[in-house]
Write an enzyme that holds these catalytic residues in place. Sequence first.
Site, PDB file in Angstrom:
ATOM      1  N   LYS A  41       0.885  -1.162   0.000  1.00  0.00           N
ATOM      2  CA  LYS A  41       0.000   0.000   0.000  1.00  0.00           C
ATOM      3  C   LYS A  41       0.914   1.201   0.000  1.00  0.00           C
ATOM      4  O   LYS A  41       1.705   1.404   0.929  1.00  0.00           O
ATOM      5  CB  LYS A  41      -0.910   0.006   1.228  1.00  0.00           C
ATOM      6  CG  LYS A  41      -1.881   1.183   1.243  1.00  0.00           C
ATOM      7  CD  LYS A  41      -2.834   1.113   2.431  1.00  0.00           C
ATOM      8  CE  LYS A  41      -3.852   2.245   2.371  1.00  0.00           C
ATOM      9  NZ  LYS A  41      -4.782   2.213   3.533  1.00  0.00           N
ATOM     10  N   TYR A 197      24.643  22.138  -2.606  1.00  0.00           N
ATOM     11  CA  TYR A 197      24.020  20.839  -2.859  1.00  0.00           C
ATOM     12  C   TYR A 197      24.829  19.732  -2.185  1.00  0.00           C
ATOM     13  O   TYR A 197      24.271  18.811  -1.576  1.00  0.00           O
ATOM     14  CB  TYR A 197      23.936  20.597  -4.366  1.00  0.00           C
ATOM     15  CG  TYR A 197      23.269  19.296  -4.751  1.00  0.00           C
ATOM     16  CD1 TYR A 197      21.947  19.040  -4.404  1.00  0.00           C
ATOM     17  CD2 TYR A 197      23.956  18.318  -5.459  1.00  0.00           C
ATOM     18  CE1 TYR A 197      21.330  17.847  -4.760  1.00  0.00           C
ATOM     19  CE2 TYR A 197      23.349  17.123  -5.830  1.00  0.00           C
ATOM     20  CZ  TYR A 197      22.037  16.895  -5.465  1.00  0.00           C
ATOM     21  OH  TYR A 197      21.429  15.716  -5.818  1.00  0.00           O
ATOM     22  N   LYS A 201      23.691  16.816   0.562  1.00  0.00           N
ATOM     23  CA  LYS A 201      23.876  15.385   0.308  1.00  0.00           C
ATOM     24  C   LYS A 201      24.790  14.757   1.368  1.00  0.00           C
ATOM     25  O   LYS A 201      24.607  13.595   1.736  1.00  0.00           O
ATOM     26  CB  LYS A 201      24.440  15.174  -1.097  1.00  0.00           C
ATOM     27  CG  LYS A 201      23.493  15.597  -2.221  1.00  0.00           C
ATOM     28  CD  LYS A 201      22.222  14.772  -2.256  1.00  0.00           C
ATOM     29  CE  LYS A 201      21.041  15.437  -1.639  1.00  0.00           C
ATOM     30  NZ  LYS A 201      19.807  14.601  -1.679  1.00  0.00           N
ATOM     31  N   GLY A 230      23.494   6.786  -8.609  1.00  0.00           N
ATOM     32  CA  GLY A 230      24.208   6.782  -9.882  1.00  0.00           C
ATOM     33  C   GLY A 230      23.850   8.024 -10.677  1.00  0.00           C
ATOM     34  O   GLY A 230      22.988   8.820 -10.287  1.00  0.00           O
TER      35      GLY A 230
END
Length: 331
Positions: A41, A197, A201, A230
């Site tokens: 679900k 960024y 990360k 990737g």
Amino acid sequence: MPRFNPITDIPDLTGRVAIVTGANSGLGYQTAQQLANHGVKLYLTTRSEAKALDTIRRLEEANPALRDSDRLQYLVVDFSLVKNAKAAAEEFLRRESRLDILVNNAGMSVGDFTITSEGLSLVFAADHVSPFVFTIGLLPLLEATAKQPGTDVRIVTISSIAHFNIKRAKFDSIEDFRDDYSSGGKVNGTTANMARYGQAKLANILFAKELQRRLDAAGVPIISISLHPGAVVTEGFENAIQKLGFSFLWPLLSWLLLMGTLQGTLTQLFAATSPEVRKDADRFKGQYLIPYGKVAPARQMSDLAKNPELPGQLWQMTEKVVADILGKGTV
């Protein structure tokens, strides 16, 4: 080890409940599709109801068995604001009595520097602070599910090799959560954009690691994993290339170097569903994975990602920042 094939290797997930954030396109959509096709679900999150309904329509068209099954649900949430993430977690808790799989996929890519109305760097808010709040808000239900017999609860946080883009990082002040990483005064230059960024990360890796440490200390059998999917052909990746001024390279990159989105989901679907991960939990707990489903060797993690002090430091400061935002509306 043969490469994980999500179509054939994901086990039957009937009876389980999963959330995939940012599920309307790219890796999020493909991840949601494979989980739904194998019986869960599924709750998908998008930034608008229109996007959610369109995503559900596409999933049902691709697999008519999902129609009228009540297995496709959605939450509308914009992760640029912490208060939205908290509200979405609370809404889910009102609607469900279990949660087996959480895939923290939503986030922003490279972009110009912006401070949110809550006082944070936009990319850091969307990629780390809000997913942190969303996960912690759901943690009581995740833990309760994990205590039930026969369960296999996992939290998967999508990071990136871009964590190498940042050469300095500390998380001991609120200012670190709105650092513009300007280089030579160029707040929106390529170097600064990539560093911001990269900071977000890096935080994904540190968060997943510290979360696992805390779960283990509490004796909770949940597996927390971060990963680099990737270099994948997605709308977000293409937008990032354009913002960096290299749009002329996109046709060549997408043809020669990048993998398709289904291929790009292999590592996160492996992390979220593979029986091998549970069978060898001690090897995978808290780890940063790289394609395809491999624990990253030390050389493929930055020194900052391996710093033993940063995970706890990040966690404590994130808690403080979140408390200020939820208490006062801003930091």
